[in-house]
Design a protein around this motif. Structure first.
Motif, mmCIF file in Angstrom:
data_model
loop_
_atom_site.group_PDB
_atom_site.id
_atom_site.type_symbol
_atom_site.label_atom_id
_atom_site.label_comp_id
_atom_site.label_asym_id
_atom_site.label_seq_id
_atom_site.Cartn_x
_atom_site.Cartn_y
_atom_site.Cartn_z
ATOM 1 N N ASP A 330 0.823 -1.200 0.000
ATOM 2 C CA ASP A 330 0.000 0.000 0.000
ATOM 3 C C ASP A 330 0.861 1.256 0.000
ATOM 4 O OD1 ASP A 330 0.125 0.875 3.164
ATOM 5 O OD2 ASP A 330 0.313 -1.294 2.822
ATOM 6 N N ARG A 331 0.237 2.386 -0.198
ATOM 7 C CA ARG A 331 0.952 3.666 -0.293
ATOM 8 C C ARG A 331 1.652 4.027 1.013
ATOM 9 N NH1 ARG A 331 0.521 7.740 -4.051
ATOM 10 N NH2 ARG A 331 -1.270 6.636 -4.974
ATOM 11 N N ASP A 332 0.985 3.784 2.148
ATOM 12 C CA ASP A 332 1.601 4.134 3.425
ATOM 13 C C ASP A 332 2.891 3.346 3.652
ATOM 14 O OD1 ASP A 332 -0.410 5.916 3.955
ATOM 15 O OD2 ASP A 332 -1.532 4.572 5.292
ATOM 16 N N GLU A 360 -7.393 1.761 -4.666
ATOM 17 C CA GLU A 360 -6.166 2.221 -4.019
ATOM 18 C C GLU A 360 -4.933 1.623 -4.695
ATOM 19 O OE1 GLU A 360 -6.276 1.487 0.152
ATOM 20 O OE2 GLU A 360 -8.095 2.674 0.490
ATOM 21 N N LEU A 364 -1.929 3.724 -6.857
ATOM 22 C CA LEU A 364 -0.504 3.612 -6.565
ATOM 23 C C LEU A 364 0.247 3.054 -7.782
ATOM 24 C CD1 LEU A 364 1.906 3.801 -4.708
ATOM 25 C CD2 LEU A 364 1.212 1.616 -3.657
ATOM 26 N N ASP A 367 0.765 5.761 -10.294
ATOM 27 C CA ASP A 367 1.842 6.680 -9.895
ATOM 28 C C ASP A 367 3.211 6.053 -10.173
ATOM 29 O OD1 ASP A 367 0.076 8.607 -9.096
ATOM 30 O OD2 ASP A 367 0.227 8.171 -6.947
#
Length: 410
Positions: A330-332, A360, A364, A367
């Motif tokens: 995940d992004r976090d 989600e 990501l 990106d």
């Protein structure tokens, strides 16, 4: 004007196209086959009379009329304003496959082809279409024809034998012969066997494709797994094992959830977790998981690198099992380890759309493939702190107990 040598070159080119053999079989129309050539002009005859007359004589001397086989030349007389009447070539044709073979120096090959055709027509008439499609290949395998026919005869008598090729016991045929001729045998068996004897979902020769398509046993891919709950160990002692894929499919372990990771060290160090099984998904193992029916309905977690390639693997697994969750992707997790980022190798990058990612994950992934976070950003899974891995696995258990439905765990 054209020379006999140039005609022979044309004949050989035509021969190696296979067209004369197809015409010989009656599978295509070819004859008479015209040989195109440039006719000399009146001015050329005037300037090069002796030379052109000699060329015409050589052309006629090499023709079918003089040699008994080869190209046929039709002549006509023309009136030349200054030279009088001239006998010049009007057309050149091959009248049969025998003529092309003779001109190309392949008469012996044509005779051998006739033997091959007779054998296949008498033994396996349903291969007539293959013979017309691949006449030159048929010539190549003439010496092996009895053994090839013995192999297809065995499969017709024993469809899907479920034995190793070495166990078939076909006289004069060893497993190496079958292996070396898998492409040809496959083309024949597709034409000769009933539909129920062919696994049409298997295509190509890769990954034992021939064996799987026609029901031979093969050196199966292996799957490595490890119990994260010691109470489930095999015979109470074995937690880590590698077994053939079919045995793993039949094993159907009574686990509560499954973790898949493509990194060997992470596979070996996943923490204990009640009722859980870990699968090492390196290489092509991800796609093999699609043949494990007992994964249906079990919570399934994939942990890979946070880069475009990692999301592509997640997407491949999710195409087999739509209920797959991502773990620590995940992004976090990515932003929390920025000091440990590396660059994803260019030849591993995935840049096309992955439509099975959730919102989600897709954001990501977009990106990453667009380099919005940096050039070819990559966080390798083994760089994530072990304490965070422990917490992620523990939180899965808590979420399941509380009825959580999150697809991504980080």
């Amino acid at each position: 004007m054209i020379s006999p040598d140039e005609i022979r070159i044309r004949a050989r080119k035509l021969w190696f196209s296979g067209a004369p053999l197809r015409a010989w079989l009656g599978a295509a129309a070819l004859f008479p086959c015209s040989v195109q050539f440039r006719k000399s002009s009146a001015q050329e005859w005037l300037e090069r009379f002796a030379e052109l007359r000699s060329e015409v004589e050589r052309l006629e001397a090499g023709s079918k009329a003089r040699q008994g086989a080869g190209y046929a030349v039709a002549f006509k007389e023309v009136a030349h304003q200054k030279l009088g009447r001239l006998r010049v070539p009007e057309s050149i044709v091959f009248e049969s496959a025998e003529d092309i073979a003779a001109c190309a120096g392949e008469s012996a090959a044509l005779a051998r082809f006739a033997e091959v055709a007779q054998t296949l027509r008498s033994r396996e008439p349903r291969l007539a279409d293959w013979l017309a499609e691949q006449p030159l290949r048929a010539l190549e395998v003439q010496g092996a024809l009895p053994r090839l026919l013995a192999v297809v005869g065995y499969f017709r008598a024993h469809p899907r034998p479920m034995r190793y090729a070495r166990e078939l016991g076909i006289p004069g045929v060893d497993s190496k012969f079958i292996e070396e001729n898998r492409a040809l045998l496959g083309a024949w068996l597709d034409r000769l066997l009933p539909a129920e004897a062919v696994d049409a979902t298997v295509r190509g020769l890769a990954d034992h494709g021939f064996e799987r398509r026609f029901g031979l046993r093969c050196d199966e891919p292996l799957i490595r797994f490890r119990w994260l709950d010691r109470s489930f160990m095999l015979d109470g002692r074995i937690a880590d094992a590698t077994v053939p894929l079919s045995e793993f499919a039949a094993y159907a372990p009574g686990c509560e959830r499954v973790f898949v990771t493509e990194n060997r060290i992470n596979f070996l160090t996943l923490p204990e977790c009640t009722g859980s099984l870990a699968i090492f998904g390196g290489g092509y193992a991800i796609d093999r998981l699609g043949s494990l029916p007992w994964l249906r309905g079990k919570p399934l977690y994939y942990w890979g690198d946070i880069d475009t390639h990692g999301f592509a693997i997640l997407s491949r697994l999710r195409r087999h099992w739509a209920h797959t969750h991502s773990l620590l992707m995940d992004r976090d997790t990515l932003l929390g380890h920025q000091a440990l980022w590396s660059e994803e190798p260019q030849d591993r990058r995935c840049l096309h759309d992955l439509d099975v990612l959730d919102d989600e994950e897709r954001a990501l992934y977009d990106d990453l493939r667009s380099d919005r976070l940096g050039e070819r950003v990559r966080l390798e899974q083994e760089r994530i702190g072990y304490a965070q891995v422990l917490e992620a696995v523990a939180s899965i258990r808590r979420q399941e107990l509380s009825g959580g439905k999150r697809r991504s765990s980080g």
